[in-house]
Design an enzyme around this catalytic site. Structure first.
Site, PDB file in Angstrom:
ATOM      1  N   HIS A 143       0.760  -1.368   0.228  1.00  0.00           N
ATOM      2  CA  HIS A 143       0.404  -0.489  -0.232  1.00  0.00           C
ATOM      3  C   HIS A 143       0.892   1.123   0.119  1.00  0.00           C
ATOM      4  CE1 HIS A 143      -3.379  -2.569   0.323  1.00  0.00           C
ATOM      5  NE2 HIS A 143      -3.780  -2.829   1.177  1.00  0.00           N
ATOM      6  N   HIS A 217     -10.036   1.644   0.228  1.00  0.00           N
ATOM      7  CA  HIS A 217      -9.986   0.643   1.184  1.00  0.00           C
ATOM      8  C   HIS A 217     -11.064   1.142   2.200  1.00  0.00           C
ATOM      9  CE1 HIS A 217      -7.586  -2.379   4.017  1.00  0.00           C
ATOM     10  NE2 HIS A 217      -6.472  -2.056   2.577  1.00  0.00           N
ATOM     11  N   GLU A 353     -12.045  -4.270  -2.946  1.00  0.00           N
ATOM     12  CA  GLU A 353     -10.277  -2.551  -3.506  1.00  0.00           C
ATOM     13  C   GLU A 353     -10.191  -2.858  -4.726  1.00  0.00           C
ATOM     14  OE1 GLU A 353      -7.069  -3.817  -0.546  1.00  0.00           O
ATOM     15  OE2 GLU A 353      -8.752  -4.836   0.261  1.00  0.00           O
TER      16      GLU A 353
HETATM   17  C1  GLA Z   1      -5.066  -5.129   2.355  1.00  0.00           C
HETATM   18  C2  GLA Z   1      -4.033  -6.345   2.066  1.00  0.00           C
HETATM   19  C3  GLA Z   1      -4.452  -7.288   3.844  1.00  0.00           C
HETATM   20  C4  GLA Z   1      -4.182  -6.435   4.474  1.00  0.00           C
HETATM   21  C5  GLA Z   1      -4.989  -4.648   4.135  1.00  0.00           C
HETATM   22  C6  GLA Z   1      -4.775  -3.451   5.787  1.00  0.00           C
HETATM   23  O1  GLA Z   1      -6.630  -4.790   2.146  1.00  0.00           O
HETATM   24  O2  GLA Z   1      -4.369  -7.066   0.936  1.00  0.00           O
HETATM   25  O3  GLA Z   1      -3.692  -8.174   3.911  1.00  0.00           O
HETATM   26  O4  GLA Z   1      -2.858  -5.909   4.701  1.00  0.00           O
HETATM   27  O5  GLA Z   1      -4.556  -4.505   3.017  1.00  0.00           O
HETATM   28  O6  GLA Z   1      -4.881  -4.669   6.465  1.00  0.00           O
END
Ligand code: GLA
Length: 388
Positions: A143, A217, A353
């Site tokens: 991210h 997110h 997402e």
């Molecule tokens: C995304 C990732 C997860 C986790 C979340 C935040 O969805 O794929 O593995 O890191 O973000 O916790």
């Protein structure tokens, strides 16, 4: 004396106006009775440790859907939609104060970038130059790194739209910020339409070849008072998903969902197969995978539909993106207390997402995430709310 008094009143009014600006933008089509309007209001939400002020905007549509967005991280802090009885509830996880958001938060409601999801070993190569990124998820990059777009201050402005209300967020990411090449100019526009859609449009340009993969997110729970999201019904418009390694990096295979717990072609509850003995589920401790959406990369298509039988709420997701990461909130463990003192327990929210595939910069067979100077990155995702 009188002049002094009048000037003071004038100043007070002006100050009030900059603090709390309300714009009524559009009238409901003439239905005869009450005139319902969309509106955008702005308030101060808090102050960052460096002294910069964070604003929060409230967008309302003509049907009473209300969304709050703050300039820190472009975070959607609340999203209120009616249930089948017309009772409004907040369907996203989040906190009441800025201070809570500044603690270690698992990306609640935020804009994610420069690269949403994982890049293996925090490395990728463009034109023979290797770039090294933060390894902030074990040995992988996640991210956007230590200070991704979820932790920066965006510049907000209201935007005029025909059928609703919109907020434009802009951020300029400097060349080599978090290790990524190129000055990247990003605009994310949140539009709340009077058709009960939240449209998210992401645009970006660069002055040097780079990689970009932006997403949103938000953690949704269509039944805000429920413990978890396991009884909500999900449908994913995908015949295949991307199996991952133990560290959640795609293996490169596009695996058919048929006969696996990853088959959401027909709507089923999130909980139905989540406890099955399955290697892929064990790697994610539940669902934390990218589904390969049916339909064309770049054209708007149905991606997902989420339904909560108890409240009747439905959320459909449409996107121009080729993939959707469905994350069932497996890292939530009750240690975070959110809005209204609610403890966010295991799987108390889920993320949908929309994005390009994880680790695409290292996987030449995946749709490219490279952005060149002179090109425009432009993707759109729509969340549509209704009841049944
Ligand atoms: C995304 C990732 C997860 C986790 C979340 C935040 O969805 O794929 O593995 O890191 O973000 O916790």
């Amino acid at each position: 004396m009188k002049t002094y008094y009048l000037t003071a009143v004038l100043f007070a009014l002006l100050a009030c106006n900059t603090k709390q600006k309300k714009q009524e933008e559009q009238k409901e089509p003439a239905t005869g009775e009450k005139e319902v309007r969309t509106s955008v209001t702005r308030e101060k939400f808090g102050t960052l440790p460096d002294g910069k002020e964070v604003e929060r905007y409230t967008l309302t549509n003509t049907n009473g859907i209300e969304m709050k967005v703050m300039t820190y991280g472009g975070i959607i802090t609340s999203l209120k939609t009616p249930d089948k009885e017309g009772k409004t509830g907040d369907i996203v996880l989040g906190f009441d104060t800025l201070e809570d958001y500044l603690q270690k938060v698992p990306y609640f409601g935020a804009i994610i970038g420069r690269y949403g999801n994982r890049i293996a070993n925090g490395k990728f190569t463009l034109d023979d130059t290797e770039y090294t990124l933060a390894q902030n998820d074990g040995k992988n990059h996640l991210h956007g790194g230590n200070k991704g777009f979820d932790k920066v201050l965006w510049k907000a402005s209201e935007a005029k739209v025909d059928n609703g209300t919109a907020l434009k967020l802009r951020y300029k990411s400097k060349d080599m910020e978090e290790g990524y090449p190129g000055n990247l100019d990003i605009t994310v526009t949140y539009t709340l339409t009077n058709n009960d859609e939240l449209k998210v449009n992401y645009r970006a340009t660069t002055d040097k070849k780079t990689v970009v993969n932006l997403t949103q997110h938000s953690y949704f729970n269509l039944a805000p008072d429920s413990e978890n999201i396991l009884s909500q019904e999900l449908q994913l418009n995908a015949d295949a998903f991307l199996p991952v390694s133990k560290t959640l990096i795609p293996t490169g295979e596009l695996k058919k969902v048929g006969g696996t717990p990853f088959d959401f072609r027909q709507s089923k509850t999130v909980g139905k197969d989540i406890e099955q003995q399955d290697e892929q589920l064990s790697y994610g401790n539940g669902y934390d995978h990218c589904w390969v959406l049916n339909g064309e990369n770049g054209s708007m298509k149905k991606a997902a539909s989420l339904y909560d039988p108890s409240s009747g709420r439905v959320m459909e997701v449409l996107t121009t993106e080729p993939g959707i990461q469905f994350y069932s909130g497996n890292f939530l463990d009750g240690s975070l207390t959110g809005k209204g003192n609610k403890k966010y327990g295991f799987r108390s929210g889920l993320c949908l997402e929309t994005q390009h595939y994880p680790d695409a910069p290292n996987q030449p067979d995946f749709p490219t995430t490279v952005l060149n100077p002179g090109e425009e990155y432009n993707t759109t995702t729509v969340f549509k709310f209704s009841v049944k």
